[in-house]
Design a protein around this motif. Structure first.
Motif, PDB file in Angstrom:
ATOM      1  N   LYS A   1      34.804  35.138  21.098  1.00 35.52           N
ATOM      2  CA  LYS A   1      33.599  35.902  21.790  1.00 35.52           C
ATOM      3  C   LYS A   1      33.773  36.810  21.895  1.00 35.52           C
ATOM      4  N   GLY A   2      34.666  37.668  22.493  1.00 32.92           N
ATOM      5  CA  GLY A   2      34.560  39.651  22.786  1.00 32.92           C
ATOM      6  C   GLY A   2      34.501  39.335  24.111  1.00 32.92           C
ATOM      7  N   TYR A   3      35.320  38.255  25.212  1.00 38.42           N
ATOM      8  CA  TYR A   3      35.006  38.564  26.690  1.00 38.42           C
ATOM      9  C   TYR A   3      35.654  37.694  27.391  1.00 38.42           C
ATOM     10  N   GLY A   4      36.117  38.172  28.529  1.00 39.95           N
ATOM     11  CA  GLY A   4      37.216  37.654  29.612  1.00 39.95           C
ATOM     12  C   GLY A   4      37.102  37.990  30.945  1.00 39.95           C
ATOM     13  N   PHE A   5      38.176  37.723  31.674  1.00 39.37           N
ATOM     14  CA  PHE A   5      37.633  37.785  33.054  1.00 39.37           C
ATOM     15  C   PHE A   5      39.135  38.629  33.551  1.00 39.37           C
ATOM     16  N   ILE A   6      39.276  39.796  34.294  1.00 40.65           N
ATOM     17  CA  ILE A   6      40.392  40.620  35.267  1.00 40.65           C
ATOM     18  C   ILE A   6      40.586  39.505  36.883  1.00 40.65           C
ATOM     19  N   GLU A   7      41.676  39.671  37.592  1.00 37.67           N
ATOM     20  CA  GLU A   7      41.857  39.666  37.887  1.00 37.67           C
ATOM     21  C   GLU A   7      42.050  40.545  39.208  1.00 37.67           C
ATOM     22  N   PRO A   8      41.695  40.700  39.974  1.00 37.81           N
ATOM     23  CA  PRO A   8      41.934  42.338  40.877  1.00 37.81           C
ATOM     24  C   PRO A   8      43.682  42.441  41.566  1.00 37.81           C
ATOM     25  N   LEU A   9      43.913  43.213  41.276  1.00 35.58           N
ATOM     26  CA  LEU A   9      45.656  43.237  41.656  1.00 35.58           C
ATOM     27  C   LEU A   9      45.802  42.953  43.222  1.00 35.58           C
ATOM     28  N   ARG A  10      44.434  43.517  43.946  1.00 35.38           N
ATOM     29  CA  ARG A  10      44.408  43.739  45.147  1.00 35.38           C
ATOM     30  C   ARG A  10      43.804  42.519  46.072  1.00 35.38           C
ATOM     31  N   GLY A  11      43.307  41.632  44.777  1.00 36.44           N
ATOM     32  CA  GLY A  11      42.737  40.055  45.409  1.00 36.44           C
ATOM     33  C   GLY A  11      41.709  40.151  45.733  1.00 36.44           C
ATOM     34  N   GLY A  12      40.403  38.995  45.880  1.00 37.31           N
ATOM     35  CA  GLY A  12      39.394  39.026  45.256  1.00 37.31           C
ATOM     36  C   GLY A  12      38.490  38.170  43.703  1.00 37.31           C
ATOM     37  N   SER A  13      37.308  38.541  43.951  1.00 32.21           N
ATOM     38  CA  SER A  13      36.544  37.750  42.938  1.00 32.21           C
ATOM     39  C   SER A  13      37.293  37.719  41.014  1.00 32.21           C
ATOM     40  N   ARG A  14      36.972  37.285  39.953  1.00 33.00           N
ATOM     41  CA  ARG A  14      37.894  37.806  39.230  1.00 33.00           C
ATOM     42  C   ARG A  14      36.499  38.641  38.663  1.00 33.00           C
ATOM     43  N   VAL A  15      36.449  39.029  37.393  1.00 32.12           N
ATOM     44  CA  VAL A  15      35.500  40.056  36.876  1.00 32.12           C
ATOM     45  C   VAL A  15      35.412  40.419  35.661  1.00 32.12           C
ATOM     46  N   PHE A  16      34.132  39.469  34.964  1.00 31.53           N
ATOM     47  CA  PHE A  16      33.855  39.370  33.561  1.00 31.53           C
ATOM     48  C   PHE A  16      34.016  40.514  32.456  1.00 31.53           C
ATOM     49  N   VAL A  17      34.478  40.641  31.516  1.00 29.82           N
ATOM     50  CA  VAL A  17      34.257  42.224  30.645  1.00 29.82           C
ATOM     51  C   VAL A  17      34.269  41.227  29.875  1.00 29.82           C
ATOM     52  N   HIS A  18      33.549  42.616  28.997  1.00 34.15           N
ATOM     53  CA  HIS A  18      33.360  42.433  27.523  1.00 34.15           C
ATOM     54  C   HIS A  18      34.215  43.304  27.218  1.00 34.15           C
ATOM     55  N   VAL A  19      34.562  43.220  25.669  1.00 40.01           N
ATOM     56  CA  VAL A  19      35.189  44.128  24.766  1.00 40.01           C
ATOM     57  C   VAL A  19      34.729  44.778  24.469  1.00 40.01           C
ATOM     58  N   THR A  20      32.956  45.508  24.660  1.00 44.40           N
ATOM     59  CA  THR A  20      32.576  46.979  24.241  1.00 44.40           C
ATOM     60  C   THR A  20      32.946  47.613  26.193  1.00 44.40           C
ATOM     61  N   ALA A  21      33.583  47.437  26.685  1.00 45.84           N
ATOM     62  CA  ALA A  21      33.838  48.012  28.197  1.00 45.84           C
ATOM     63  C   ALA A  21      35.399  48.411  28.037  1.00 45.84           C
ATOM     64  N   LEU A  22      36.133  48.014  26.708  1.00 41.82           N
ATOM     65  CA  LEU A  22      37.329  48.920  26.791  1.00 41.82           C
ATOM     66  C   LEU A  22      37.379  50.104  25.538  1.00 41.82           C
ATOM     67  N   THR A  23      38.005  50.983  26.144  1.00 41.05           N
ATOM     68  CA  THR A  23      38.099  52.262  25.994  1.00 41.05           C
ATOM     69  C   THR A  23      38.670  52.367  24.536  1.00 41.05           C
ATOM     70  N   THR A  24      39.927  51.119  24.247  1.00 39.56           N
ATOM     71  CA  THR A  24      39.734  50.977  22.577  1.00 39.56           C
ATOM     72  C   THR A  24      40.006  50.023  22.617  1.00 39.56           C
ATOM     73  N   ARG A  25      39.568  49.459  20.961  1.00 43.29           N
ATOM     74  CA  ARG A  25      39.117  47.722  20.315  1.00 43.29           C
ATOM     75  C   ARG A  25      39.963  47.626  19.213  1.00 43.29           C
ATOM     76  N   ASP A  26      41.404  47.675  18.942  1.00 49.59           N
ATOM     77  CA  ASP A  26      41.973  48.077  17.976  1.00 49.59           C
ATOM     78  C   ASP A  26      43.401  46.690  17.729  1.00 49.59           C
ATOM     79  N   ARG A  27      42.825  46.306  19.422  1.00 49.34           N
ATOM     80  CA  ARG A  27      44.010  45.151  19.431  1.00 49.34           C
ATOM     81  C   ARG A  27      43.189  44.268  20.311  1.00 49.34           C
ATOM     82  N   GLN A  28      43.392  43.441  20.651  1.00 49.75           N
ATOM     83  CA  GLN A  28      43.097  41.551  21.789  1.00 49.75           C
ATOM     84  C   GLN A  28      43.961  41.936  23.400  1.00 49.75           C
ATOM     85  N   PRO A  29      43.277  41.687  23.776  1.00 47.36           N
ATOM     86  CA  PRO A  29      43.694  41.955  25.606  1.00 47.36           C
ATOM     87  C   PRO A  29      44.749  40.478  24.700  1.00 47.36           C
TER      88      PRO A  29
END
Length: 224
Positions: free
Chosen positions: A14-42
């Motif tokens: 589906k091309g999306y996931g979640f980021i866990e901030p290093l300094r703590g806090g709620s997870r942040v939604f991230v879509h593949v279109t937000a990535l600066t490069t899309r030639d590989r999967q996170p």
């Protein structure tokens, strides 16, 4: 302000996931279109730098996200802006040079420049309307402006304003209008294109002469 986190979850299909901030806090939604490069999967646990933004529904999400080892988002954006400006200026310079050697009418570079400025303004207005939830400029109108010669302005606007630069369907049609416009410009330099211009000039001269003589121009003038 850029923040750092790590990929906590990623759905490759589906091309999306979640980021866990290093300094703590709620997870942040991230879509593949937000990535600066899309030639590989996170990958799970991979570090990522991102900017907190909001989607059209006002939900928190990541933007300008760069995976570990990828170029920073700002650097990628600056390079994209530079490329768009260079391509646009080179084409406008080519059109101007063609007009100087009389290969194309001198009004052509003026038309390209004016329509490009109008197109840039149209993108800016649409970007502002999108942010404020107001009436939007139709994509068809933006494509028609690009087709009419405003694509250099559209190309620069997409990168500087970050508007219509990631939507795949829009980009496909946009580049189709660019190719059609360039093909028409190239056609003007062919023998058939030059004959077409000659017929246009002759018809224009005949119409102007008839107007000066007080006669209505003939609509069906045949050029032998």
């Amino acid at each position: 302000m850029s923040k750092k986190g790590k990929i906590a979850a990623w759905n490759a299909e589906k091309g999306y996931g979640f980021i866990e901030p290093l300094r703590g806090g709620s997870r942040v939604f991230v879509h593949v279109t937000a990535l600066t490069t899309r030639d590989r999967q996170p990958e799970i646990g991979e570090q990522i730098t991102y900017r907190v933004s909001k989607d059209r529904q006002g939900r928190i999400c990541a933007a300008d996200a760069a995976l570990g080892g990828d170029r920073p988002a700002r650097q990628v954006r600056r390079q994209a802006i530079a490329r768009s400006v260079i391509v646009s200026l080179l084409f406008l310079a080519l059109v101007a040079a063609s007009a100087l050697v009389a290969a194309t009418p001198r009004v052509v570079p003026i038309v390209y420049l004016v329509v490009s400025i109008i197109t840039f303004i149209a993108y800016a207005i649409d970007k502002s309307a999108a942010r404020r939830g107001r009436w939007r400029t139709s994509e068809g109108t933006l494509h028609l402006l690009a087709l009419a010669g405003g694509w250099p302005g559209a190309l620069v606007a997409q990168q500087i304003l970050r508007h219509k630069s990631k939507k795949t369907a829009f980009r496909v049609v946009f580049w189709a209008t660019v190719l059609i416009n360039i093909a028409a410009f190239v056609w003007l330099h062919t023998a058939e294109g030059q004959r077409g211009l000659d017929r246009f000039y002759i018809a224009k001269a005949v119409s102007g002469e008839e107007l000066r003589n007080g006669k209505a121009p003939r609509l069906n003038t045949q050029i032998m």
